[in-house]
Design a protein around this motif. Structure first.
Motif, PDB file in Angstrom:
ATOM      1  N   LEU A 174      58.311 -18.472 -26.908  1.00 39.57           N
ATOM      2  CA  LEU A 174      57.617 -17.234 -26.494  1.00 39.57           C
ATOM      3  C   LEU A 174      56.680 -16.702 -27.655  1.00 39.57           C
ATOM      4  CD1 LEU A 174      59.522 -15.583 -23.775  1.00 39.57           C
ATOM      5  CD2 LEU A 174      57.407 -16.646 -23.453  1.00 39.57           C
ATOM      6  N   ILE A 175      57.163 -16.731 -28.796  1.00 35.18           N
ATOM      7  CA  ILE A 175      56.740 -15.899 -29.971  1.00 35.18           C
ATOM      8  C   ILE A 175      55.930 -16.683 -30.471  1.00 35.18           C
ATOM      9  CG2 ILE A 175      57.305 -15.332 -32.411  1.00 35.18           C
ATOM     10  CD1 ILE A 175      59.943 -13.983 -31.475  1.00 35.18           C
ATOM     11  N   ARG A 176      56.210 -18.178 -30.479  1.00 32.14           N
ATOM     12  CA  ARG A 176      55.216 -19.053 -31.185  1.00 32.14           C
ATOM     13  C   ARG A 176      54.046 -19.355 -30.290  1.00 32.14           C
ATOM     14  NH1 ARG A 176      60.051 -21.972 -31.997  1.00 32.14           N
ATOM     15  NH2 ARG A 176      59.516 -23.312 -30.133  1.00 32.14           N
ATOM     16  N   ALA A 177      54.127 -19.212 -29.144  1.00 35.43           N
ATOM     17  CA  ALA A 177      52.951 -19.401 -28.223  1.00 35.43           C
ATOM     18  C   ALA A 177      52.243 -18.168 -28.222  1.00 35.43           C
ATOM     19  CB  ALA A 177      53.426 -19.562 -26.719  1.00 35.43           C
ATOM     20  N   ALA A 178      52.826 -16.990 -28.268  1.00 34.65           N
ATOM     21  CA  ALA A 178      51.998 -15.917 -28.169  1.00 34.65           C
ATOM     22  C   ALA A 178      50.945 -15.738 -29.703  1.00 34.65           C
ATOM     23  CB  ALA A 178      52.957 -14.607 -28.034  1.00 34.65           C
ATOM     24  N   SER A 179      51.777 -16.133 -30.725  1.00 37.31           N
ATOM     25  CA  SER A 179      51.295 -16.083 -31.991  1.00 37.31           C
ATOM     26  C   SER A 179      49.999 -16.952 -32.079  1.00 37.31           C
ATOM     27  CB  SER A 179      52.113 -16.255 -33.076  1.00 37.31           C
ATOM     28  OG  SER A 179      51.655 -16.522 -34.463  1.00 37.31           O
ATOM     29  N   GLU A 180      50.288 -18.224 -31.477  1.00 38.27           N
ATOM     30  CA  GLU A 180      49.405 -19.271 -31.676  1.00 38.27           C
ATOM     31  C   GLU A 180      47.976 -18.880 -30.648  1.00 38.27           C
ATOM     32  OE1 GLU A 180      47.507 -22.805 -32.881  1.00 38.27           O
ATOM     33  OE2 GLU A 180      49.180 -21.649 -33.742  1.00 38.27           O
ATOM     34  N   LEU A 181      48.365 -18.306 -29.451  1.00 40.51           N
ATOM     35  CA  LEU A 181      47.003 -17.985 -28.479  1.00 40.51           C
ATOM     36  C   LEU A 181      46.552 -16.804 -29.373  1.00 40.51           C
ATOM     37  CD1 LEU A 181      48.858 -18.331 -25.090  1.00 40.51           C
ATOM     38  CD2 LEU A 181      47.099 -19.803 -26.173  1.00 40.51           C
ATOM     39  N   SER A 182      47.245 -16.093 -29.896  1.00 42.92           N
ATOM     40  CA  SER A 182      46.356 -14.774 -30.532  1.00 42.92           C
ATOM     41  C   SER A 182      45.567 -15.222 -31.679  1.00 42.92           C
ATOM     42  CB  SER A 182      47.492 -13.941 -31.128  1.00 42.92           C
ATOM     43  OG  SER A 182      46.901 -12.805 -32.099  1.00 42.92           O
ATOM     44  N   ARG A 183      45.970 -16.124 -32.468  1.00 44.37           N
ATOM     45  CA  ARG A 183      45.026 -16.831 -33.467  1.00 44.37           C
ATOM     46  C   ARG A 183      43.856 -17.753 -32.962  1.00 44.37           C
ATOM     47  NH1 ARG A 183      44.233 -21.413 -35.776  1.00 44.37           N
ATOM     48  NH2 ARG A 183      45.742 -22.687 -34.426  1.00 44.37           N
ATOM     49  N   GLN A 184      44.046 -18.367 -31.828  1.00 45.94           N
ATOM     50  CA  GLN A 184      43.048 -19.398 -31.360  1.00 45.94           C
ATOM     51  C   GLN A 184      42.093 -18.686 -30.583  1.00 45.94           C
ATOM     52  OE1 GLN A 184      44.194 -23.693 -29.915  1.00 45.94           O
ATOM     53  NE2 GLN A 184      46.225 -22.763 -29.775  1.00 45.94           N
ATOM     54  N   LEU A 185      42.544 -17.552 -29.892  1.00 44.53           N
ATOM     55  CA  LEU A 185      41.923 -16.909 -28.914  1.00 44.53           C
ATOM     56  C   LEU A 185      41.230 -15.496 -28.966  1.00 44.53           C
ATOM     57  CD1 LEU A 185      43.828 -17.742 -25.762  1.00 44.53           C
ATOM     58  CD2 LEU A 185      42.048 -19.118 -26.764  1.00 44.53           C
ATOM     59  N   GLY A 186      41.628 -15.076 -30.523  1.00 46.50           N
ATOM     60  CA  GLY A 186      41.129 -13.833 -30.829  1.00 46.50           C
ATOM     61  C   GLY A 186      41.831 -12.765 -30.012  1.00 46.50           C
ATOM     62  N   MET A 187      43.050 -12.903 -29.490  1.00 49.16           N
ATOM     63  CA  MET A 187      43.706 -11.918 -28.702  1.00 49.16           C
ATOM     64  C   MET A 187      44.774 -11.080 -29.399  1.00 49.16           C
ATOM     65  SD  MET A 187      44.055 -13.950 -25.074  1.00 49.16           S
ATOM     66  CE  MET A 187      44.434 -12.424 -23.980  1.00 49.16           C
ATOM     67  N   HIS A 188      44.770  -9.622 -29.260  1.00 49.31           N
ATOM     68  CA  HIS A 188      45.651  -9.007 -30.028  1.00 49.31           C
ATOM     69  C   HIS A 188      47.216  -9.371 -29.300  1.00 49.31           C
ATOM     70  CE1 HIS A 188      47.670  -5.895 -32.257  1.00 49.31           C
ATOM     71  NE2 HIS A 188      48.035  -5.329 -31.096  1.00 49.31           N
ATOM     72  N   ALA A 189      48.306  -9.420 -30.053  1.00 50.74           N
ATOM     73  CA  ALA A 189      49.405  -9.900 -29.384  1.00 50.74           C
ATOM     74  C   ALA A 189      50.580  -8.839 -29.440  1.00 50.74           C
ATOM     75  CB  ALA A 189      50.016 -11.165 -30.133  1.00 50.74           C
ATOM     76  N   HIS A 190      51.367  -8.631 -28.570  1.00 51.47           N
ATOM     77  CA  HIS A 190      52.223  -7.443 -28.458  1.00 51.47           C
ATOM     78  C   HIS A 190      53.748  -8.269 -28.142  1.00 51.47           C
ATOM     79  CE1 HIS A 190      49.917  -3.874 -28.063  1.00 51.47           C
ATOM     80  NE2 HIS A 190      48.898  -4.698 -27.394  1.00 51.47           N
TER      81      HIS A 190
END
Length: 308
Positions: A174-190
């Motif tokens: 979950l952490i890796r997916a959230a971090s990668e999606l945040s990077r690729q999509l420009g979304m702020h991750a909590h």
């Protein structure tokens, strides 16, 4: 989470296609290939007493041909953008079975499917096919809410003490997916973990009841330590981490609402060997009570290069 191939489940004969809209948003940012799957079915063409076998076959073929023509019309504006697109129309039911067959063939990085929207309840209403895919789809499953998409923030719901019956590696996924999606999509991750001590009214031990405040303090310290140990393994800024006291089924919907979260990442495991086996009870209560998109991840297969 490398998004190269997206499988999109198309709703038959619906003008509004939320799953396709979300997939387009992703593809424009990642240049992922889109695979649109339309599953058609009409019970009349299965009635053996009304049609002979040859007529049934012709009827299904004609139905599928019309489905492909409609899908081509739906896909035309997407192709005009220069995005790579593949179309597939299949006959049968139940829907989730056909989707799972396609998943096994394609091995997509992500499956996107729309949920049912109720404007009065303002929450996701999951169909039986949604629940079956949550239980059995091996690929990450993005359930698309019909609410207006902002695409600003996401949240990974973590459980470092695994009280919701999840394997430890799932939190790392979950952490890796959230971090990668945040990077690729420009979304702020909590990154959020909620916990709750056993209520005083449910205490079963006289000694614990007599020292209830101490028990609550020890419980909080245990969760704080476990959450810190998990987060410290990643370059995550402290303001993006949230340790909140309270039941997850109450904390998560409230956090999603207050922080304007667009996508909630959750881990889920199937329990038991029957088709009717349920995922974790906490996840089931949460899934239909949040007002945002959901990304459900399953434990990675043993031997995965990413698994810790």
């Amino acid at each position: 989470m490398n998004l190269q191939q997206l499988l999109v489940v198309i709703e038959p004969q619906q003008t509004h296609q939320p799953a396709l809209e979300r997939a387009l948003w992703l593809a424009r940012k990642t240049r992922a290939k889109l695979h649109l799957l339309l599953v058609e079915y009409n019970a009349t063409l299965e009635a053996g007493h009304l049609f002979d076998t040859a007529m049934q076959s012709r009827g299904r073929a004609a139905w599928l041909e019309r489905g492909m023509e409609w899908l081509e019309e739906l896909a035309a504006p997407v192709r005009a953008e220069g995005l790579e697109l593949h179309l597939d129309v299949r006959w049968g039911r139940p829907l989730h079975k056909l989707v799972l067959e396609k998943v096994a063939e394609l091995v997509p990085d992500l499956v996107l499917k729309a949920t049912v929207h109720d404007s009065l309840l303002r929450r996701l209403l999951l169909t039986n096919s949604c629940w079956q895919l949550i239980r059995h789809c091996p690929a990450p499953l993005w359930l698309v809410h019909h609410a207006q998409w902002q695409g600003h923030s996401l949240c990974a719901a973590l459980d470092p003490l695994h009280s919701a019956d999840k394997p430890a590696a799932l939190d790392h996924q979950l952490i890796r997916a959230a971090s990668e999606l945040s990077r690729q999509l420009g979304m702020h991750a909590h990154y959020l973990h909620s916990y709750s001590a056993l209520p005083r009214t449910l205490m079963f031990d006289a000694e614990l009841l007599a020292n209830y405040d101490d028990y609550v303090a020890r419980c909080a310290a245990q969760h704080r330590e476990a959450f810190a140990q998990l987060i410290d393994q990643y370059p995550i800024a402290t303001p993006n981490t949230h340790l909140i006291e309270g039941f997850a089924e109450e904390v998560l919907p409230r956090f999603v609402r207050e922080q304007h979260v667009d996508l909630l990442l959750m881990g889920a495991i199937a329990r038991g060997h029957l088709d009717t086996a349920l995922i974790g009870h906490t996840a089931e209560r949460i899934l239909e009570s949040v007002d945002c998109d959901l990304l459900v991840l399953k434990p990675e297969q043993k031997g995965s290069a990413e698994q810790q």
